[in-house]
Design a protein around this motif. Structure first.
Motif, PDB file in Angstrom:
ATOM      1  N   VAL A 328       0.856  -1.184   0.000  1.00 22.64           N
ATOM      2  CA  VAL A 328       0.000   0.000   0.000  1.00 22.64           C
ATOM      3  C   VAL A 328       0.886   1.225   0.000  1.00 22.64           C
ATOM      4  O   VAL A 328       1.764   1.367   0.844  1.00 22.64           O
ATOM      5  CB  VAL A 328      -0.890   0.028   1.261  1.00 22.64           C
ATOM      6  CG1 VAL A 328      -1.659   1.339   1.336  1.00 22.64           C
ATOM      7  CG2 VAL A 328      -1.829  -1.159   1.272  1.00 22.64           C
ATOM      8  N   SER A 329       0.659   2.111  -0.955  1.00 24.62           N
ATOM      9  CA  SER A 329       1.386   3.381  -0.967  1.00 24.62           C
ATOM     10  C   SER A 329       0.446   4.489  -0.510  1.00 24.62           C
ATOM     11  O   SER A 329      -0.724   4.510  -0.900  1.00 24.62           O
ATOM     12  CB  SER A 329       1.881   3.669  -2.389  1.00 24.62           C
ATOM     13  OG  SER A 329       2.187   5.047  -2.484  1.00 24.62           O
ATOM     14  N   PHE A 330       0.963   5.367   0.344  1.00 24.62           N
ATOM     15  CA  PHE A 330       0.162   6.511   0.767  1.00 24.62           C
ATOM     16  C   PHE A 330       0.564   7.762  -0.006  1.00 24.62           C
ATOM     17  O   PHE A 330       0.470   8.877   0.507  1.00 24.62           O
ATOM     18  CB  PHE A 330       0.321   6.745   2.277  1.00 24.62           C
ATOM     19  CG  PHE A 330      -0.317   5.683   3.122  1.00 24.62           C
ATOM     20  CD1 PHE A 330      -1.691   5.532   3.162  1.00 24.62           C
ATOM     21  CD2 PHE A 330       0.467   4.812   3.866  1.00 24.62           C
ATOM     22  CE1 PHE A 330      -2.287   4.544   3.941  1.00 24.62           C
ATOM     23  CE2 PHE A 330      -0.111   3.824   4.651  1.00 24.62           C
ATOM     24  CZ  PHE A 330      -1.493   3.697   4.681  1.00 24.62           C
ATOM     25  N   ASP A 331       1.027   7.560  -1.233  1.00 21.88           N
ATOM     26  CA  ASP A 331       1.396   8.706  -2.056  1.00 21.88           C
ATOM     27  C   ASP A 331       0.122   9.278  -2.688  1.00 21.88           C
ATOM     28  O   ASP A 331      -0.272   8.899  -3.782  1.00 21.88           O
ATOM     29  CB  ASP A 331       2.401   8.257  -3.139  1.00 21.88           C
ATOM     30  CG  ASP A 331       2.921   9.451  -3.922  1.00 21.88           C
ATOM     31  OD1 ASP A 331       2.712  10.587  -3.461  1.00 21.88           O
ATOM     32  OD2 ASP A 331       3.517   9.240  -4.991  1.00 21.88           O
ATOM     33  N   ASN A 332      -0.557  10.163  -1.941  1.00 26.14           N
ATOM     34  CA  ASN A 332      -1.789  10.784  -2.441  1.00 26.14           C
ATOM     35  C   ASN A 332      -1.892  12.186  -1.835  1.00 26.14           C
ATOM     36  O   ASN A 332      -1.156  12.526  -0.900  1.00 26.14           O
ATOM     37  CB  ASN A 332      -3.009   9.910  -2.080  1.00 26.14           C
ATOM     38  CG  ASN A 332      -3.217   9.838  -0.578  1.00 26.14           C
ATOM     39  OD1 ASN A 332      -3.512  10.844   0.065  1.00 26.14           O
ATOM     40  ND2 ASN A 332      -3.027   8.662   0.003  1.00 26.14           N
ATOM     41  N   PRO A 333      -2.788  13.027  -2.341  1.00 23.32           N
ATOM     42  CA  PRO A 333      -2.838  14.427  -1.888  1.00 23.32           C
ATOM     43  C   PRO A 333      -3.096  14.578  -0.389  1.00 23.32           C
ATOM     44  O   PRO A 333      -2.525  15.489   0.246  1.00 23.32           O
ATOM     45  CB  PRO A 333      -4.006  15.021  -2.691  1.00 23.32           C
ATOM     46  CG  PRO A 333      -4.144  14.147  -3.889  1.00 23.32           C
ATOM     47  CD  PRO A 333      -3.701  12.777  -3.473  1.00 23.32           C
ATOM     48  N   VAL A 334      -3.927  13.716   0.209  1.00 25.46           N
ATOM     49  CA  VAL A 334      -4.239  13.862   1.632  1.00 25.46           C
ATOM     50  C   VAL A 334      -3.009  13.571   2.478  1.00 25.46           C
ATOM     51  O   VAL A 334      -2.681  14.280   3.433  1.00 25.46           O
ATOM     52  CB  VAL A 334      -5.416  12.931   2.019  1.00 25.46           C
ATOM     53  CG1 VAL A 334      -5.587  12.849   3.526  1.00 25.46           C
ATOM     54  CG2 VAL A 334      -6.703  13.427   1.364  1.00 25.46           C
ATOM     55  N   SER A 335      -2.293  12.513   2.116  1.00 25.12           N
ATOM     56  CA  SER A 335      -1.092  12.140   2.850  1.00 25.12           C
ATOM     57  C   SER A 335       0.003  13.201   2.679  1.00 25.12           C
ATOM     58  O   SER A 335       0.704  13.552   3.641  1.00 25.12           O
ATOM     59  CB  SER A 335      -0.615  10.777   2.360  1.00 25.12           C
ATOM     60  OG  SER A 335       0.401  10.301   3.181  1.00 25.12           O
ATOM     61  N   ARG A 336       0.122  13.726   1.473  1.00 24.06           N
ATOM     62  CA  ARG A 336       1.132  14.777   1.235  1.00 24.06           C
ATOM     63  C   ARG A 336       0.779  16.036   2.032  1.00 24.06           C
ATOM     64  O   ARG A 336       1.656  16.682   2.595  1.00 24.06           O
ATOM     65  CB  ARG A 336       1.237  15.084  -0.271  1.00 24.06           C
ATOM     66  CG  ARG A 336       1.986  13.980  -1.033  1.00 24.06           C
ATOM     67  CD  ARG A 336       2.413  14.454  -2.413  1.00 24.06           C
ATOM     68  NE  ARG A 336       1.287  14.648  -3.318  1.00 24.06           N
ATOM     69  CZ  ARG A 336       0.765  13.688  -4.081  1.00 24.06           C
ATOM     70  NH1 ARG A 336       1.273  12.476  -4.076  1.00 24.06           N
ATOM     71  NH2 ARG A 336      -0.249  13.958  -4.879  1.00 24.06           N
ATOM     72  N   LEU A 337      -0.529  16.338   2.086  1.00 24.93           N
ATOM     73  CA  LEU A 337      -0.973  17.490   2.876  1.00 24.93           C
ATOM     74  C   LEU A 337      -0.601  17.294   4.353  1.00 24.93           C
ATOM     75  O   LEU A 337      -0.105  18.203   5.018  1.00 24.93           O
ATOM     76  CB  LEU A 337      -2.480  17.679   2.719  1.00 24.93           C
ATOM     77  CG  LEU A 337      -3.144  18.790   3.535  1.00 24.93           C
ATOM     78  CD1 LEU A 337      -4.316  19.382   2.739  1.00 24.93           C
ATOM     79  CD2 LEU A 337      -3.675  18.295   4.877  1.00 24.93           C
ATOM     80  N   ALA A 338      -0.833  16.062   4.862  1.00 27.48           N
ATOM     81  CA  ALA A 338      -0.530  15.775   6.270  1.00 27.48           C
ATOM     82  C   ALA A 338       0.967  15.957   6.537  1.00 27.48           C
ATOM     83  O   ALA A 338       1.361  16.565   7.538  1.00 27.48           O
ATOM     84  CB  ALA A 338      -0.978  14.361   6.626  1.00 27.48           C
TER      85      ALA A 338
END
Ligand SMILES: [Zn+2]
Length: 404
Positions: A328-338
């Motif tokens: 699972v990669s959390f490379d997405n806008p929400v994770s980057r924002l966090a």
């Protein structure tokens, strides 16, 4: 506005006695008396905050601030789980639920009026400790586990999930994918205690997840010839325990060689008698690696070594995957924002989470709170009240950005 360590501790302590064992560990299996008491605690806390509480068909609890607009995909959801592994720590799961409730308080005190509905969720059977399939609540929600299979899952006493849910007053016929609910979720953020010591090494209280290693649970069956421990000559034995013992050592060695993780933490032996050579032994292998090729290679290497040894012991060996989870990669806008919002270190993890299941469907982020012992799934798991308060503040910051 931020939350004080004392205020975190006050809410935290109200949950602590439920399901605590003499050894300081927790036994909160899904749909057990202890877990039901935890769920009751959650419902009361949510109602105290004027949140609208509902339970979905899979037994997951949702507490809404603002009504979920059925036509929109904009809801911000945060939460974790309240069930535990056998004799687990206090923080794995509950920290994310307590922090989510406190983050709602903080947002209100800051005068935030969410433009998007916000929900605190409690997923059921995350650990898979009772019915064997981890993240069962979120997997059912997303359709990753078929409802018929789920209804028939059995605990150690042979009780099915359907029976356990019915006993708790739920209708097991409602189990299954819930695409309408999933479509209403615009972002998911799960705060969790770190299950390692990376944040402690970095001297930082809060981190953000980059990825979850691919992992799997495998059932290993060893079959031999049950016989008398006193009268059977050593040369005449077909002892499956020997093959099992060798396989445990081989799994450890292969994992070290490949920079991966392999664990045998559960075994069943038949007839399980002191004076009998076992007829059969069953073990469960948990294997994890940074990428799928390494994981596949690891499991194949263990299979090969076990088969070779079974040939020498005159026993039979089979390996069957019971559940596997891809990377699972959390490379997405929400994770980057966090990560930006908290200016936090980015860490991979070897542990599975509901956030990993949701990440395939919804932009998802995970926050980790420092665990100086690095120990997880055991009573020594710990986070300080100061770090937990920092986690609440970080979660509130992220939610405030997401829900406006
Ligand atoms: Zn957890």
């Amino acid at each position: 506005m931020s939350v004080s360590p004392d205020r975190f501790a006050a809410l935290w302590r109200s949950l602590l006695p439920i399901g605590r064992n003499g050894d300081g560990g927790y036994v909160r299996y899904s749909w057990s008396e202890a877990e039901l008491a935890c769920r009751e605690w959650f419902v009361e806390e949510a109602l105290d905050r004027d949140l609208d509480v509902e339970i979905d068909g899979n037994g997951n609890l949702w507490a809404w601030w603002g009504s979920p607009d059925k036509s929109s995909d904009s809801a911000i959801v945060t939460g974790s789980h309240l069930d535990s592994v056998p004799h687990g720590g206090a923080y794995d799961g509950p920290l994310g639920v307590v922090s989510a409730l406190l983050a709602v308080d903080v947002l209100r005190e800051r005068g935030v009026r969410p433009a998007r509905p916000l929900a605190v969720v409690v997923f059921t059977e995350e650990e898979g400790a009772r019915f064997g399939v981890p993240c069962l609540g979120s997997r059912l929600l997303t359709g990753a586990v078929a409802p018929d299979r789920a209804r028939d899952l059995r605990d150690r006493d042979g009780k099915t999930l359907a029976d356990a849910m019915a006993q708790a007053g739920l209708d097991p016929d409602r189990l299954g994918p819930d695409p309408a609910r999933l479509a209403r979720v615009g972002a998911f953020v799960e705060l969790h205690i770190e299950q390692g010591r990376a944040l402690d090494d970095l001297g930082r209280p809060v981190g953000v997840a980059s990825a979850i290693w691919p992992h799997g649970r495998y059932r290993l069956d060893f079959t031999g010839q049950g016989n008398h421990a006193g009268t059977t000559r050593m040369t005449d034995r077909h002892d499956p325990m020997l093959t099992l013992a060798y396989t445990v050592l081989a799994a450890n060695k292969e994992a070290r060689l490949q920079g991966a993780h392999a664990t045998v933490g559960k075994v069943d032996v038949e007839p399980n008698a002191t004076n009998a050579i076992p007829a059969r032994a069953i073990a469960w292998l948990d294997a994890r690696a940074a990428d799928e090729a390494t994981l596949d290679g690891l499991v194949e290497a263990i299979r090969k070594r076990a088969e070779d040894r079974a040939g020498r012991d005159g026993t039979a060996f089979t390996l069957k995957a019971e559940s596997t989870t891809t990377e699972v990669s959390f490379d997405n806008p929400v994770s980057r924002l966090a990560a930006r919002e908290l200016d936090a270190p980015i860490l991979p993890t070897g542990a599975g989470h509901d956030a990993g299941v949701l990440a395939g469907h919804v932009d998802t982020a995970m926050l980790f709170v420092r665990n100086p012992t690095g120990i997880s799934h055991a009573p020594q798991e710990h986070a300080s009240d100061v770090d937990c308060a920092a986690g609440v503040d970080g979660l509130a910051d992220v939610l405030a950005r997401l829900c406006r």
